[in-house]
Scaffold this active site. Structure first.
Site, PDB file in Angstrom:
ATOM      1  N   ASP A   1     -78.080  98.602 -27.594  1.00 53.90           N
ATOM      2  CA  ASP A   1     -77.509  98.656 -28.788  1.00 53.90           C
ATOM      3  C   ASP A   1     -76.673  97.327 -29.040  1.00 53.90           C
ATOM      4  O   ASP A   1     -76.922  96.291 -28.254  1.00 53.90           O
ATOM      5  CB  ASP A   1     -76.762  99.762 -29.257  1.00 53.90           C
TER       6      ASP A   1
ATOM      7  N   THR B   1     -70.927 100.301 -22.562  1.00 54.78           N
ATOM      8  CA  THR B   1     -70.651 100.627 -20.945  1.00 54.78           C
ATOM      9  C   THR B   1     -71.704 101.063 -19.948  1.00 54.78           C
ATOM     10  O   THR B   1     -71.510 101.129 -18.723  1.00 54.78           O
ATOM     11  CB  THR B   1     -69.659 102.265 -21.111  1.00 54.78           C
TER      12      THR B   1
ATOM     13  N   HIS C   1     -85.937 111.501   0.807  1.00 52.91           N
ATOM     14  CA  HIS C   1     -85.587 111.279  -0.345  1.00 52.91           C
ATOM     15  C   HIS C   1     -86.514 111.569  -1.331  1.00 52.91           C
ATOM     16  O   HIS C   1     -86.127 112.015  -2.407  1.00 52.91           O
ATOM     17  CB  HIS C   1     -85.322 109.797  -0.532  1.00 52.91           C
TER      18      HIS C   1
HETATM   19  C1  RB5 Z   1     -70.961 101.215 -29.025  1.00 56.70           C
HETATM   20  O1  RB5 Z   1     -69.600 101.156 -29.606  1.00 56.70           O
HETATM   21  C2  RB5 Z   1     -70.664 101.969 -27.799  1.00 56.70           C
HETATM   22  O2  RB5 Z   1     -70.134 103.166 -27.875  1.00 56.70           O
HETATM   23  C3  RB5 Z   1     -71.869 101.912 -26.855  1.00 56.70           C
HETATM   24  O3  RB5 Z   1     -72.494 100.570 -26.839  1.00 56.70           O
HETATM   25  C4  RB5 Z   1     -71.983 102.391 -25.559  1.00 56.70           C
HETATM   26  O4  RB5 Z   1     -70.863 101.977 -24.842  1.00 56.70           O
HETATM   27  C5  RB5 Z   1     -71.988 104.097 -25.560  1.00 56.70           C
HETATM   28  O5  RB5 Z   1     -71.884 104.656 -24.441  1.00 56.70           O
END
Ligand code: RB5
Length: 146
Positions: A7, A66, A132
């Site tokens: 994203d 994240t 595993h």
């Molecule tokens: C976008 O602002 C953020 O929420 C997205 O990149 C991500 O970290 C979601 O888990």
């Protein structure tokens, strides 16, 4: 082929990864996004995971702010084992023990130097199999649960 997606929060890191894979001579397909304009990470997780489960891509790499949202969305797909990693040990072990087929990275958490190291580990570390494989099979059987 490695399927890449991000994203806006992971866009810059995805561009770094593309440069790195090109330098390594690793073929990849970029499933978007194409800019830092705000967008919805599940769209790109879905595109990448469909490429992996269809066998078009050997593995996938997803980047968001994240890495967490991408990993959550990816793991909703049957056949996907996505690990969100921010350290080398986890990246190595999720290949050796979990046979992860998608790596999620946080572009707002992990700097590009470490992130590219994690990509290399993810691409280069084999699955150990053995006990595993049984455990991974148990994890995948949970997809048929309820
Ligand atoms: C976008 O602002 C953020 O929420 C997205 O990149 C991500 O970290 C979601 O888990």
């Amino acid at each position: 082929m490695i399927a890449l997606g991000s994203d806006h929060g992971g866009y810059a890191l995805k561009e770094e990864i593309k440069r790195h894979l090109a330098e390594r001579g690793v073929p990849f397909t970029d499933f978007g996004t194409d800019s830092e304009e705000s967008c919805d990470y599940p769209v790109y997780a879905d595109r990448v995971c469909r490429a992996v489960t269809a066998g078009e891509a050997e593995k996938g790499i997803l980047c968001c702010g994240t890495g967490i949202g991408m990993s959550m969305a990816a793991n909703k797909h049957r056949g996907i084992r996505c690990a969100c990693c921010g350290d080398c040990f986890s990246a190595e072990m999720t290949r050796r023990h979990n046979d992860a087929n998608v790596l999620a990275l946080g572009g707002r958490v992990t700097g590009p130097g470490l992130a590219l190291k994690l990509v290399d580990i993810f691409l280069d570390t084999p699955f150990e199999g053995g006990r595993h494989a049984r455990r991974v099979g148990m994890v995948m059987a949970l997809e048929d649960g309820d």
